[in-house]
Design a protein around this motif. Structure first.
Motif, short mmCIF file in Angstrom:
data_model
loop_
_atom_site.label_atom_id
_atom_site.label_comp_id
_atom_site.label_asym_id
_atom_site.label_seq_id
_atom_site.Cartn_x
_atom_site.Cartn_y
_atom_site.Cartn_z
N ARG A 16 23.40 16.22 -10.19
CA ARG A 16 22.41 15.90 -11.23
C ARG A 16 21.90 14.47 -10.99
O ARG A 16 22.66 13.51 -11.10
N LEU A 17 20.64 14.37 -10.65
CA LEU A 17 20.06 13.07 -10.32
C LEU A 17 19.08 12.67 -11.42
O LEU A 17 18.08 13.36 -11.65
N ILE A 18 19.35 11.56 -12.08
CA ILE A 18 18.57 11.12 -13.23
C ILE A 18 18.10 9.69 -13.01
O ILE A 18 18.85 8.84 -12.49
N ASP A 19 16.86 9.43 -13.42
CA ASP A 19 16.31 8.06 -13.38
C ASP A 19 16.40 7.44 -11.98
O ASP A 19 16.86 6.30 -11.80
N LEU A 20 15.92 8.19 -10.99
CA LEU A 20 15.92 7.66 -9.63
C LEU A 20 14.81 6.63 -9.45
O LEU A 20 13.74 6.73 -10.05
N THR A 21 15.05 5.67 -8.59
CA THR A 21 14.07 4.66 -8.24
C THR A 21 13.57 4.91 -6.83
O THR A 21 14.36 5.20 -5.92
N ASP A 22 12.27 4.82 -6.62
CA ASP A 22 11.73 4.99 -5.27
C ASP A 22 12.23 3.86 -4.37
O ASP A 22 12.13 2.67 -4.71
N GLY A 23 12.75 4.26 -3.22
CA GLY A 23 13.31 3.26 -2.31
C GLY A 23 12.59 3.25 -0.97
O GLY A 23 11.76 4.11 -0.67
N GLU A 24 12.90 2.29 -0.15
CA GLU A 24 12.30 2.13 1.17
C GLU A 24 13.35 2.39 2.24
O GLU A 24 14.55 2.15 2.04
N GLU A 25 12.89 2.84 3.40
CA GLU A 25 13.79 3.12 4.51
C GLU A 25 14.60 1.89 4.90
O GLU A 25 15.74 2.00 5.35
N SER A 26 14.04 0.72 4.70
CA SER A 26 14.73 -0.52 5.07
C SER A 26 16.00 -0.75 4.25
O SER A 26 16.84 -1.58 4.61
N ALA A 27 16.16 0.01 3.15
CA ALA A 27 17.36 -0.14 2.32
C ALA A 27 18.60 0.42 3.01
O ALA A 27 19.73 0.12 2.61
#
Length: 220
Positions: A16-27
Motif C-alpha cells: 500500500r503506497l500512500i502520499d508518494l513524492t515524485d523523485g529523480e533518478e539521481s536519488a
C-alpha cells in the motif's frame, strides 16, 4: 496431534503506497536509501547500485540491464514494467514486493532473501535463485524458461497459471511448494521434491524422468 493435510498458500501482505513524492533518478545511489518516492521512466543500465535500500516506493517503466543491485534491499515496494535482459540481484533482500508486467532475460539472484513477494504477468528467462531463502512467494500468469532452486529453502511458494520449462530443486528444502498449475517439462533433483505438491497427472507425465532418476528400466 492431528496430522496436517493440504498445502498452505503463500501469505502475502499487500503493498500500500500512500502520499508518494515524485523523485529523480539521481536519488538512486549505491549504498544509499530512498523512501516514499514515485520514480518513472528510469534507465539504470550498467549503474552500480549495490547495497541500495528502496522502501515504500513505486518504480515504473524501469530498464535495468546489468545494473548491479548486489545486496540491495527492496521493502514495501512495487515495480511495474521492468525490462532487464540481465538482472543482477545476488544476495538482495525483497520483503513485501510486487513485480508486475516485466521482462527479465537472466536473473542472477543467488543467496537472495525473498519474503512476501508477488511476481505477476511477467516473462522470465533463466532465474538463478540458488541458495536463496524464499518465504511466501507467488508467481501469477508468468512464463518462465528455467528456475534454479538448487540449495534453496522455499516455504509457501506457489505458481498460478504459469508455464515453466525447467526446474532444478537439487538439495533444496521445500515446504508447501505448490506446482500443481504448472506445465512442467523437466525437473532436476527429483529426489529433493519432498515438500512439493503436484497433481497425479503431473506425476504420470514425469514417470519417464522418475524411472531414469532411479535407474528403472521400462520395457513392454
Amino acid at each position: 496431534m492431528a496430522k496436517r493435510t493440504g498445502t498452505t498458500a503463500p501469505r502475502l501482505d499487500a503493498v500500500r503506497l500512500i502520499d508518494l513524492t515524485d523523485g529523480e533518478e539521481s536519488a538512486l545511489e549505491a549504498h544509499g536509501s530512498i523512501e516514499g518516492l514515485r520514480l518513472t521512466d528510469l534507465d539504470l543500465s550498467h549503474r552500480d547500485l549495490a547495497g541500495i535500500t528502496v522502501s515504500e516506493s513505486l518504480l515504473t517503466e524501469v530498464t535495468a540491464h546489468q545494473t548491479d543491485f548486489r545486496a540491495a534491499s527492496f521493502l514495501d515496494t512495487r515495480i511495474e514494467r521492468l525490462n532487464a535482459p540481465i538482472f543482477l540481484t545476488p544476495r538482495a533482500r525483497l520483503r513485501d514486493v510486487e513485480i508486475d508486467g516485466s521482462r527479465i532475460g537472466s536473473a542472477d539472484s543467488y543467496d537472495a532473501n525473498w519474503q512476501s513477494v508477488h511476481v505477476s504477468h511477467s516473462k522470465l528467462g533463466f532465474v538463478n535463485l540458488r541458495g536463496a531463502v524464499l518465504q511466501d512467494v507467488l508467481f501469477t500468469d508468468c512464463a518462465i524458461d528455467e528456475l534454479d532452486l538448487a540449495d534453496a529453502t522455499a516455504t509457501r511458494v506457489s505458481f498460478v497459471n504459469c508455464t515453466l520449462n525447467s526446474l532444478d530443486v537439487t538439495r533444496a528444502k521445500l515446504t508447501d511448494v505448490d506446482l500443481r498449475s504448472l506445465e512442467l517439462r523437466r525437473i532436476a533433483g527429483l529426489e529433493h521434491l519432498r515438500g512439493a505438491t503436484m497433481t497425479s497427472f503431473q506425476v504420470a507425465e514425469l514417470a519417464a524422468m522418475f524411472a531414469e532418476q532411479f535407474g528403472i528400466r521400462v520395457q513392454d
